[in-house]
Scaffold this motif. Structure first.
Motif, PDB file in Angstrom:
ATOM      1  N   VAL A  96     -17.834 -13.918   5.153  1.00  0.00           N
ATOM      2  CA  VAL A  96     -18.210 -15.154   5.855  1.00  0.00           C
ATOM      3  C   VAL A  96     -16.597 -16.147   5.744  1.00  0.00           C
ATOM      4  O   VAL A  96     -16.483 -16.661   6.816  1.00  0.00           O
ATOM      5  N   ASP A  97     -16.297 -15.833   4.772  1.00  0.00           N
ATOM      6  CA  ASP A  97     -15.072 -17.188   4.529  1.00  0.00           C
ATOM      7  C   ASP A  97     -13.692 -16.585   4.311  1.00  0.00           C
ATOM      8  O   ASP A  97     -12.615 -17.377   3.901  1.00  0.00           O
ATOM      9  N   GLU A  98     -13.691 -15.016   4.133  1.00  0.00           N
ATOM     10  CA  GLU A  98     -12.335 -14.523   3.467  1.00  0.00           C
ATOM     11  C   GLU A  98     -12.436 -13.246   3.790  1.00  0.00           C
ATOM     12  O   GLU A  98     -13.601 -12.445   4.021  1.00  0.00           O
ATOM     13  N   LEU A  99     -11.228 -12.829   3.773  1.00  0.00           N
ATOM     14  CA  LEU A  99     -11.046 -11.031   3.919  1.00  0.00           C
ATOM     15  C   LEU A  99     -10.716 -10.850   2.749  1.00  0.00           C
ATOM     16  O   LEU A  99      -9.943 -11.430   2.118  1.00  0.00           O
ATOM     17  N   VAL A 100     -11.096  -9.495   2.101  1.00  0.00           N
ATOM     18  CA  VAL A 100     -10.630  -8.917   0.987  1.00  0.00           C
ATOM     19  C   VAL A 100     -10.231  -7.625   1.414  1.00  0.00           C
ATOM     20  O   VAL A 100     -10.904  -6.820   1.959  1.00  0.00           O
ATOM     21  N   GLY A 101      -9.036  -7.205   1.095  1.00  0.00           N
ATOM     22  CA  GLY A 101      -8.390  -5.829   1.361  1.00  0.00           C
ATOM     23  C   GLY A 101      -7.808  -5.179   0.182  1.00  0.00           C
ATOM     24  O   GLY A 101      -7.376  -5.622  -0.726  1.00  0.00           O
ATOM     25  N   VAL A 102      -7.797  -3.822   0.351  1.00  0.00           N
ATOM     26  CA  VAL A 102      -7.485  -2.873  -0.569  1.00  0.00           C
ATOM     27  C   VAL A 102      -6.566  -1.846   0.182  1.00  0.00           C
ATOM     28  O   VAL A 102      -6.996  -1.488   1.372  1.00  0.00           O
ATOM     29  N   ALA A 103      -5.718  -1.445  -0.562  1.00  0.00           N
ATOM     30  CA  ALA A 103      -4.889   0.011  -0.026  1.00  0.00           C
ATOM     31  C   ALA A 103      -5.151   0.872  -1.360  1.00  0.00           C
ATOM     32  O   ALA A 103      -5.177   0.683  -2.313  1.00  0.00           O
ATOM     33  N   THR A 104      -5.717   2.185  -0.778  1.00  0.00           N
ATOM     34  CA  THR A 104      -6.140   3.010  -1.814  1.00  0.00           C
ATOM     35  C   THR A 104      -5.584   4.511  -1.352  1.00  0.00           C
ATOM     36  O   THR A 104      -4.966   4.691  -0.197  1.00  0.00           O
ATOM     37  N   ASP A 105      -5.381   5.211  -2.412  1.00  0.00           N
ATOM     38  CA  ASP A 105      -5.182   6.569  -2.107  1.00  0.00           C
ATOM     39  C   ASP A 105      -6.149   7.534  -1.659  1.00  0.00           C
ATOM     40  O   ASP A 105      -7.241   6.946  -1.230  1.00  0.00           O
ATOM     41  N   LEU A 106      -6.157   8.814  -1.625  1.00  0.00           N
ATOM     42  CA  LEU A 106      -7.116   9.533  -0.812  1.00  0.00           C
ATOM     43  C   LEU A 106      -8.435   9.543  -1.769  1.00  0.00           C
ATOM     44  O   LEU A 106      -9.432   9.859  -1.372  1.00  0.00           O
ATOM     45  N   ILE A 111      -4.571   1.211  -4.800  1.00  0.00           N
ATOM     46  CA  ILE A 111      -3.061   0.988  -5.139  1.00  0.00           C
ATOM     47  C   ILE A 111      -2.488  -0.728  -5.025  1.00  0.00           C
ATOM     48  O   ILE A 111      -1.886  -1.105  -5.941  1.00  0.00           O
ATOM     49  N   THR A 112      -3.147  -1.526  -4.158  1.00  0.00           N
ATOM     50  CA  THR A 112      -2.835  -3.029  -4.111  1.00  0.00           C
ATOM     51  C   THR A 112      -4.107  -3.703  -3.613  1.00  0.00           C
ATOM     52  O   THR A 112      -4.568  -2.920  -2.698  1.00  0.00           O
ATOM     53  N   SER A 113      -4.100  -4.655  -3.661  1.00  0.00           N
ATOM     54  CA  SER A 113      -5.383  -5.540  -3.150  1.00  0.00           C
ATOM     55  C   SER A 113      -4.986  -7.038  -2.759  1.00  0.00           C
ATOM     56  O   SER A 113      -3.800  -7.537  -3.295  1.00  0.00           O
ATOM     57  N   ASP A 114      -5.569  -7.578  -1.782  1.00  0.00           N
ATOM     58  CA  ASP A 114      -5.284  -8.965  -1.288  1.00  0.00           C
ATOM     59  C   ASP A 114      -6.330  -9.766  -0.860  1.00  0.00           C
ATOM     60  O   ASP A 114      -7.467  -8.980  -0.553  1.00  0.00           O
ATOM     61  N   ARG A 115      -6.285 -10.968  -0.864  1.00  0.00           N
ATOM     62  CA  ARG A 115      -7.422 -11.754  -0.012  1.00  0.00           C
ATOM     63  C   ARG A 115      -6.607 -12.804   0.817  1.00  0.00           C
ATOM     64  O   ARG A 115      -5.750 -13.350   0.648  1.00  0.00           O
ATOM     65  N   GLU A 139       2.857  -3.795   2.901  1.00  0.00           N
ATOM     66  CA  GLU A 139       4.380  -4.327   2.131  1.00  0.00           C
ATOM     67  C   GLU A 139       3.935  -3.890   0.741  1.00  0.00           C
ATOM     68  O   GLU A 139       4.861  -3.774   0.006  1.00  0.00           O
ATOM     69  N   GLY A 140       2.795  -3.796   0.204  1.00  0.00           N
ATOM     70  CA  GLY A 140       2.653  -3.478  -1.177  1.00  0.00           C
ATOM     71  C   GLY A 140       2.671  -2.149  -1.673  1.00  0.00           C
ATOM     72  O   GLY A 140       2.151  -1.568  -2.573  1.00  0.00           O
ATOM     73  N   LEU A 141       2.796  -1.020  -0.529  1.00  0.00           N
ATOM     74  CA  LEU A 141       2.652   0.122  -0.795  1.00  0.00           C
ATOM     75  C   LEU A 141       3.731   0.928  -1.356  1.00  0.00           C
ATOM     76  O   LEU A 141       3.725   2.077  -1.984  1.00  0.00           O
ATOM     77  N   GLY A 142       4.741   0.167  -1.564  1.00  0.00           N
ATOM     78  CA  GLY A 142       5.974   0.952  -2.234  1.00  0.00           C
ATOM     79  C   GLY A 142       6.431   2.208  -1.941  1.00  0.00           C
ATOM     80  O   GLY A 142       6.506   3.156  -2.730  1.00  0.00           O
ATOM     81  N   GLY A 143       6.913   2.461  -0.797  1.00  0.00           N
ATOM     82  CA  GLY A 143       7.316   3.884  -0.368  1.00  0.00           C
ATOM     83  C   GLY A 143       6.255   4.680   0.352  1.00  0.00           C
ATOM     84  O   GLY A 143       6.527   5.917   0.866  1.00  0.00           O
ATOM     85  N   ARG A 147       2.450   7.174   4.822  1.00  0.00           N
ATOM     86  CA  ARG A 147       1.285   8.078   4.713  1.00  0.00           C
ATOM     87  C   ARG A 147       0.015   7.401   5.181  1.00  0.00           C
ATOM     88  O   ARG A 147      -1.098   7.989   4.880  1.00  0.00           O
ATOM     89  N   LEU A 148       0.072   6.205   5.716  1.00  0.00           N
ATOM     90  CA  LEU A 148      -1.147   5.406   5.981  1.00  0.00           C
ATOM     91  C   LEU A 148      -1.826   6.139   7.271  1.00  0.00           C
ATOM     92  O   LEU A 148      -1.462   6.751   8.015  1.00  0.00           O
ATOM     93  N   ALA A 149      -3.145   6.631   7.064  1.00  0.00           N
ATOM     94  CA  ALA A 149      -3.779   7.456   7.744  1.00  0.00           C
ATOM     95  C   ALA A 149      -4.966   7.099   8.542  1.00  0.00           C
ATOM     96  O   ALA A 149      -5.332   7.355   9.639  1.00  0.00           O
ATOM     97  N   CYS A 150      -5.566   5.840   7.986  1.00  0.00           N
ATOM     98  CA  CYS A 150      -6.524   5.436   8.396  1.00  0.00           C
ATOM     99  C   CYS A 150      -7.163   3.901   7.939  1.00  0.00           C
ATOM    100  O   CYS A 150      -6.682   3.578   6.691  1.00  0.00           O
ATOM    101  N   ILE A 151      -7.787   3.120   8.488  1.00  0.00           N
ATOM    102  CA  ILE A 151      -8.040   2.019   8.103  1.00  0.00           C
ATOM    103  C   ILE A 151      -9.649   1.556   8.425  1.00  0.00           C
ATOM    104  O   ILE A 151     -10.130   1.907   9.463  1.00  0.00           O
TER     105      ILE A 151
END
Lengths: 388, 388
Positions: A96-106, A111-115, A139-143, A147-151
């Protein structure tokens, strides 16, 4: 999105039921022998080999691992394993008051997370914030960006995951918000919008305590009371996108009005706002949830009573899930478990009172999911959409 | 049981998951082309052919039908079809005061049916009566006796269908009655003991209005209030044999005591006995259910009110099923539908009040199942045990 990723996505999208089952089995149990894949999927060894070949060609599965000695005469077993870095997924949980995000492998390893604070519930503003979150995560995916396939994006409420339409979200004040369309025109990969509890259930099934369990339910307590159900190897989606809505079972008195407009709902007594309203009314002033918790722990009878009443109704709701679908396991999660001590006694008494027959053999565990776990569930629901 | 039948049972019992899916598809959709079997099962044409061959050899499936012209160039399509007379099943529904039995073919078409009063609930006496019923049904088979492959018995309550143990049946006053063992030592074929509503659900899925529906629930009203759930192609069995127990959801006031000993159960208000008790209390004498129905139809306020209160609680129970599992279809059945006019208005209002979001697109139909339909469900559950 590059051509390499596109090929993979298309490959999996067009795959047969058998290929999907083989890939899901390898994904969740790597490394695993072809024999075990065959046993777990019910497919012949030949069918497993046929399904594995294109997965190896696409770089999603590795079959060049060292053979595992079996200790038995004959050939050693060559296991196959998922290649975790083959695909990157992003998962965003809309709170309700923030987004929480992560990047993950398969395998949904983070791999990285942010708010990011959410300053408005205007759908376009929320879509802007989700896009900004996705940019920051990339930006935090380091190369690994290519390979980003889906969100995956998860939101509380009645969500049509086939189209990405949020039909009704009381928490966001949304009705008929086509979040999928808003995001698809801005982000060039597969977008999945899913109910938040169902996304968490998908994550728990693949990579959490639900792995290897034939049937389980996640019951979440906190701002909302919800559940995600997993039966016969499938998340229960509901024919029309609604399932697991235990927050609106009419388990309490008709004189309790719910925020949804109905009477007698579980959430009318057990949601955080209902507890806050009860304690505030008793004290004649606005008591925030943190203070309500402190008061209840210090023995304030109004505050302790509000949590006890909530626990009683939640126990009846869990008994209702168990009586209806008979799961092996119930996982209690949600931000409310931080104060589970205040709910627990009445919850367990009420559950024991209403659970029917041998359904009471169901195991109940409490699991404090972090918001990153919820975002990871959103990523899992996006990865699932590539293979199911 | 002759050798021919034994071979068939063993064949099916040892069959692979693929063979089971192929046979179930042919069973429920005969005649059907191999191409359509392949499409519906997700298996390759080669896998379908491999599964069909032993079914043809065992005489369960016929592949010598006339080719169907497709109107398209190329070879005409050769359909396959189940051989209905290949197997005979018996189904017995145990009611509180009588047994209802049917003999059916492999597609649960009824060959003969019979009824037998039940004079005692003593487990051995009931087993004796079931054996007598099976003997009488076999006498009506007209030469097909040798093809008897399985017997299904359905009982209200918490039944472990894997073992045939009736763990708890309030209606029969049974706890821990091993009906399966009592019957197995007397009858020489496969015996399946199943919860009655689940058996009806299996029958509806294979051969009734549930056929072709992705998910549905049967809600039964009458002596007990129960439900059978069907999701993702499977009957929901419950990890510990209990599922669909909507009769004991705590949807009504705590001051209503249920026959099961719990408080606030749906059955405490909506079961036939609860309606009878309410009308009897208002009139100060014992009013049987038939008279209660007549009184309600004649406008007696106590009787009409008792049915209305029952309808309100049943509507909330159906909304609870729909909110929780999101089926495409709810079938209302059970002997209570004979008086559905007395429940209907309050039931539909209460359902509409509590159903959540787009789950309200669920279709609701009323279907007056006969006791023969229930017995046919018992036969269907026995046939299912041969192939699943």
């Amino acid at each position: 999105m590059n051509d390499e990723t596109l090929t993979r996505t298309t490959l999996l999208g067009a795959s047969s039921d058998a290929a999907t089952r083989v890939f899901t089995t390898i994904l969740t149990r790597s490394p695993i022998s072809r024999t075990d894949v065959s046993r777990l999927t019910g497919l012949s060894q030949a069918a497993v080999t046929k399904a594995v070949t294109p997965l190896v060609a696409a770089g999603l599965v590795n079959d060049s691992l060292d053979p595992t000695p079996t200790g038995l005469p004959g050939r050693p077993v060559s296991p196959v394993a998922v290649v975790p870095d083959a695909v990157v997924a992003l998962g965003v949980k809309v709170n309700v008051d923030e987004l929480v995000g992560v990047a993950t492998d398969l395998t949904t390893r983070i791999i990285t997370s942010d708010r990011l604070p959410l300053l408005s519930h205007d759908p376009v503003a929320v879509a802007d914030a989700i896009v900004a979150m996705c940019d920051r995560l990339q930006e935090g995916l380091g190369g690994l960006e290519a390979r980003l396939a889906c969100i995956g994006v998860s939101v509380s409420g009645d969500v049509d995951s086939d189209t990405g339409m949020v039909r009704d979200s009381a928490l966001m004040g949304w009705r008929g918000v086509d979040l999928g369309a808003l995001l698809r025109e801005r982000l060039g990969v597969t977008i999945v919008v899913e109910n938040d509890v169902r996304a968490l259930t998908i994550g728990e099934h693949w990579f959490g305590v639900g792995l290897g369990t034939g049937s389980f339910a996640i019951v979440t307590i906190g701002r909302g009371i919800g559940s995600g159900l997993h039966l016969n190897g499938e998340v229960v989606e509901g024919a029309y996108g609604v399932a697991g809505e235990i927050g609106h079972l009419p388990l309490t008195s008709r004189d309790r009005l719910c925020a949804c407009g109905r009477r007698g709902c579980v959430e009318a007594v057990a949601a955080t706002d209902a507890i806050v309203a009860a304690v505030s009314a008793a004290h004649g002033r606005a008591v925030p949830i943190g203070e309500a918790v402190d008061l209840a722990r210090a023995g304030d009878s109004a505050a302790a009573g509000a949590f006890a009443e909530a626990g009683t109704v939640i126990g009846a709701a869990i008994a209702s899930v168990v009586n209806m679908i008979g799961p092996e396991l119930v996982i209690i999660g949600g931000e409310g478990v931080a104060n589970f001590d205040l709910f627990e006694g009445p919850l367990r008494r009420s559950y024991a009172e209403h659970v029917f027959g041998s359904a009471d053999r169901c195991r109940i565990v409490v699991r404090p999911h972090t918001f990153e776990d919820w975002a990871r569930g959103a990523a899992a629901s996006a990865i699932r959409s590539l293979v199911v």
